[in-house]
Write an enzyme that holds these catalytic residues in place. Structure first.
Site, PDB file in Angstrom:
ATOM      1  N   LYS A 111       0.820  -1.213   0.000  1.00 54.29           N
ATOM      2  CA  LYS A 111       0.000   0.000   0.000  1.00 54.29           C
ATOM      3  C   LYS A 111       0.854   1.263   0.000  1.00 54.29           C
ATOM      4  O   LYS A 111       0.386   2.329  -0.396  1.00 54.29           O
ATOM      5  CB  LYS A 111      -0.965  -0.021   1.178  1.00 54.29           C
ATOM      6  CG  LYS A 111      -2.002  -1.126   1.002  1.00 54.29           C
ATOM      7  CD  LYS A 111      -3.076  -1.109   2.066  1.00 54.29           C
ATOM      8  CE  LYS A 111      -4.170  -2.117   1.741  1.00 54.29           C
ATOM      9  NZ  LYS A 111      -3.731  -3.515   1.926  1.00 54.29           N
TER      10      LYS A 111
HETATM   11  C1  LIG Z   1      -4.353  -4.568   1.193  1.00 57.50           C
HETATM   12  C2  LIG Z   1      -3.575  -5.817   1.022  1.00 57.50           C
HETATM   13  C3  LIG Z   1      -3.954  -6.806   0.068  1.00 57.50           C
HETATM   14  C4  LIG Z   1      -5.210  -6.690  -0.794  1.00 57.50           C
HETATM   15  O1  LIG Z   1      -5.151  -5.654  -1.753  1.00 57.50           O
HETATM   16  P1  LIG Z   1      -6.503  -5.104  -2.432  1.00 57.50           P
HETATM   17  O2  LIG Z   1      -6.083  -3.942  -3.255  1.00 57.50           O
HETATM   18  O3  LIG Z   1      -7.406  -4.748  -1.291  1.00 57.50           O
HETATM   19  O4  LIG Z   1      -7.051  -6.206  -3.277  1.00 57.50           O
HETATM   20  C5  LIG Z   1      -3.139  -7.919  -0.059  1.00 57.50           C
HETATM   21  N1  LIG Z   1      -2.039  -8.085   0.712  1.00 57.50           N
HETATM   22  C6  LIG Z   1      -1.660  -7.169   1.632  1.00 57.50           C
HETATM   23  C7  LIG Z   1      -0.444  -7.431   2.466  1.00 57.50           C
HETATM   24  C8  LIG Z   1      -2.403  -6.007   1.822  1.00 57.50           C
HETATM   25  O5  LIG Z   1      -2.022  -5.108   2.759  1.00 57.50           O
END
Ligand SMILES: *Cc1c(COP(=O)(O)O)cnc(C)c1O
Length: 466
Positions: A111
């Site tokens: 993120k």
């Molecule tokens: C947020 C997250 C996801 C999922 O991503 P999306 O965009 O919500 O599909 C997968 N793995 C980790 C470690 C995350 O923090």
């Protein structure tokens, strides 16, 4: 470039407005009015660029003339300067797979790629256009720290992140509470994640409060997050294909809110040679069932799994895909979501369902399969993946052209890692010393009133808020 709402109630707004609006005012999601096309010569040229140079090229048509090119370049450079790998998002051959490592940012989860940029972008727009922005969010772990690191120290922005006291992992809690910048406000609520989320939702539905305190969100429905995530699909393709436009690659994407995999879908629609896009889910498999059956229907509850960032029931970015699947028919999208609200399900006709199956593969992994994959990757060459990444690697088994997205550093999820291989992953430098650092956090009862008055008091003290 203009943006509009998937439900048709917002038409023709610019990039800056789309980013600051977040959720569209009609309850839909904002999408670009058209997608730029990337031809073979451009793909070849882009495959030679650094991550930052590539980001500038990918962003430019979507930003239009709203931000001068040199300003945009500076925003991008600042956003990725804090990544610990010179390539920002490197592709490695490891654990018997090809892995796109997205966890070299300050909070060691993917993120950061989007939220580091979003923080700088907000600061830039506020400085230029005036105004203030007070972010309020609830987190069960990863998102809160990535949001805090995205906006720490940024002028014109205050951030309030609620987490359930004692119910996030110690590392995740410390990642948030050890950020001591004046504009960062951690609130530990004495309750569950659902309590925290309910409080935030109630605050946002209190429109006079929301408006007078300039509340905003940075959740995964913000268009700028999708935009920033498109870059690494182009980047990874360039590394793997050598820039040969005839060479398609596949991607396997651990999926919760459908943001990340949707960015890959858009990259493909722009002309990126992608063969298969794999939606990889854990036991919370609403998306896998959707691809298999054409029916989107939530279960009665969220299952807790070893990949908690994907423990999600309704995927908040899914609406954007439905908009494209229905060729921009906003009335149809609106009707589908009314149906979802009334009957708890969306059911596609056979023709659309066939298109979904052409767009995506989908596979779900159980916790046992997740652990087994962590073990198999480790036994191959000592490479350790986080449980989310393992779900994606598992889903890509048998595909020899797949790039698997690694969404978090394994040390953030060492409990699962230890369960799988009997030892934890070493902490990356960004997480070292975390347990010894000074913390700041206020504890509050899980009530709307308590949180509301804390926000009011804090904003009055900082001179923000009208
Ligand atoms: C947020 C997250 C996801 C999922 O991503 P999306 O965009 O919500 O599909 C997968 N793995 C980790 C470690 C995350 O923090």
């Amino acid at each position: 470039m203009h943006y509009l709402s998937t439900r048709g109630g917002v038409t023709s707004i610019g990039f800056a407005d789309a980013v600051t609006m977040g959720l569209a005012t009609d309850g839909g999601l904002l999408v670009p009015a058209e997608l730029p096309r990337v031809d073979a010569a451009t793909l070849r040229a882009w495959s030679q660029l650094s991550f930052q140079e590539l980001a500038l090229e990918v962003f430019t048509p979507f930003v239009g003339d709203e931000i001068p090119r040199e300003d945009l370049r500076a925003l991008i450079d600042r956003s990725y300067a804090g990544f610990s790998h010179p390539e920002v998002t490197p592709v490695v051959e490891a654990g018997g797979a090809r892995i796109l490592e997205l966890f070299h940012g300050p909070t060691a989860a993917f993120k950061d790629v989007a939220l580091q940029f979003l923080g700088n972008l907000f600061e830039y727009l506020l400085a230029r256009d005036g105004g203030e922005f007070n972010i309020v969010g609830a987190t069960s772990g990863d998102t809160g720290s990535a949001a805090i690191y995205g906006v720490r120290g940024k002028a014109g922005i205050q951030v309030f992140i609620l987490h359930p006291k004692g119910r996030v992992s110690p590392i995740q809690a410390r990642q948030m509470t050890t950020v001591l910048d004046d504009n960062v406000h951690n609130i530990a609520v004495e309750g569950t994640f659902d309590d925290a989320q309910r409080i935030v939702k109630t605050l946002f539905s209190d429109l006079p409060f929301k408006r007078s305190h300039h509340l905003g969100a940075v959740n995964s429905i913000n268009w700028a997050r999708i935009l920033a995530q498109m870059v690494y699909y182009f980047y990874a393709w360039g590394r793997v294909s050598g820039g040969d436009p005839e060479r398609a690659v596949s991607f396997s994407v651990p999926t919760g809110n459908f943001g990340d995999v949707f960015a890959g879908y858009l990259a493909r629609r722009m002309g990126l040679p992608v063969r298969r896009l794999v939606i990889a889910t854990n036991r919370n498999d609403i998306l896998t069932r959707f691809v298999d059956s054409g029916i989107y229907a939530a279960e009665s509850q969220v299952h807790r799994t070893l990949s908690p960032a994907m423990d999600i029931q309704l995927a908040s970015n899914f609406e954007r895909y439905l908009y494209f699947l229905h060729d921009g028919d906003c009335a149809r999208v609106r009707a589908l979501f009314e149906g979802l609200r009334e009957h708890g399900r969306i059911e596609l006709d056979a023709e659309r369902h066939a298109r979904v199956r052409a767009d995506f593969d989908a596979r779900a992994a159980s916790d046992a399969e997740t652990l087994e994959q962590i073990r198999a990757s480790y036994e191959h060459d000592g490479y350790i993946c986080c449980p989310h990444t393992a779900v994606g690697v598992h889903a890509a088994r048998g595909m020899d052209d797949a790039v698997c997205l690694a969404t978090a550093h394994p040390a953030k999820f060492n409990e699962a890692v230890e369960q799988a291989i009997g030892r934890g992953a070493p902490l990356p430098s960004s997480l070292q010393g975390l347990m010894e650092r000074e913390q700041r956090c206020v504890d509050l009862p899980a009530t709307v009133e308590a949180v509301k008055s804390e926000i009011e008091r804090t904003l009055a003290a900082t001179g923000a808020g009208a």
